[in-house]
Design a protein around this motif. Structure first.
Motif: not given
Length: 305
Positions: A184-195, A264-276
């Motif tokens: 639930r916490k990450a950094k701008p630009g991180d990529r996470l897997t949503f499943a 079941r479904f999965t997707a790579e989530i890109n936190l696409f903004k440089k700003e917080p």
């Protein structure tokens, strides 16, 4: 929505042919027991209203009740009525960052001079506040539409009173999808897997939408005392389920969300903004029989900072 208790009861008394007498304000007496009775009464009212429209009955969601109660308490103590909290967060953010994954809709109502602290009066006041929401007329009927939204399966009720300020929060929940643990916490630009998996039969994933909004700022109390509705932010990216070749979508792309026969479904989530900011992952579902428009089933918030 805020009402003057005295003015409302006087007008209601005239329309109902009832003489309403002034009652004294009494000391607090076993409020939690009273609040539980109010929750049970509100649930009964909601389910009766939904039954009239031939909609499914709702069950209580404990997390929604906790989140709604905390918000109601803050509003009662600080003397405001808003979907936003003192920290600037909106309802779906509060529910998600408390551990929830499902989509929600919130109603808030208030009486700033509730008649007394006696349980029967608090029950009556809370019921009147809900009835006012239910009786809204188009086009200003957003609270009524939340009560009667066909996709909802659960609800939580928050009730609080402070210095004769009564606050009622109704948080409706759509429980269709089981989301696998995600940071639930990450950094701008991180990529996470949503499943996630759809244990509820009769529905399919229409698409996933990832919304972005800046980190909330603490609003002034005067701003919170104004009336306004809330919504998901305007900036988002859409992720669609993969289709088998040679099929493609209108934009000549095959989609990116992996689907399995087990639901079941999965997707790579890109936190696409440089700003917080806060990203909200919304899974839009649709009924297999096509009788319902796509509706949000998840609102998973990730704070990137």
């Amino acid at each position: 929505m805020t009402f003057s208790r005295r003015g409302f009861l006087q007008s209601a008394g005239v329309s109902l042919g009832v003489a309403l007498l002034e009652r004294p304000s009494l000391a607090e007496d076993d409020l939690e027991k009273t609040f539980n009775q109010i929750r049970a009464n509100l649930l009964e009212m909601v389910n009766e209203e939904r039954a009239v429209e031939k909609l499914n009955a709702l069950a209580i969601d404990d997390l929604a009740t906790q989140v709604a109660t905390t918000h109601a308490q803050e509003m009662a103590v600080d003397g405001y009525t808003s979907h936003w909290g003192r920290d600037g967060r909106k309802p779906y953010q509060r529910y998600s960052l408390a551990g929830g994954t499902h989509a929600t809709q919130e109603n808030v109502a208030a009486a700033d001079s509730t008649w007394s602290m006696r349980d029967r009066d608090l029950k009556q006041d809370s019921s009147y506040l809900h009835v006012r929401l239910y009786q809204e007329q188009p086009p200003h009927d957003g609270h009524r539409r939340a009560i009667l939204a066909p996709q909802h399966t659960h609800v939580g009720f928050g009730i609080a009173v402070d210095d004769l300020r009564l606050r009622v929060v109704e948080m409706f929940v759509a429980k269709y999808v089981k989301v696998e643990p995600i940071a639930r916490k990450a950094k701008p630009g991180d990529r996470l897997t949503f499943a996630a998996k759809m244990p509820k039969e009769g529905y399919y994933l229409n698409h996933i939408e990832v919304f972005y909004e800046p980190l909330p700022e603490r609003p002034e109390l005067s701003w919170l005392q104004g009336s306004r509705s809330y919504s998901l932010p305007s900036e988002s990216l859409i992720l669609r389920p993969k289709v088998p070749p040679p099929y493609m979508y209108a934009d000549r792309k095959p989609g990116v969300v992996e689907m399995s026969s087990a639901g079941r479904f999965t997707a790579e989530i890109n936190l696409f903004k440089k700003e917080p900011g806060i990203y909200t992952i919304v899974s839009w579902l649709k009924r297999n029989d096509g009788t319902q428009k796509p509706f949000p089933a998840t609102e998973v918030c990730i704070e990137a900072s």
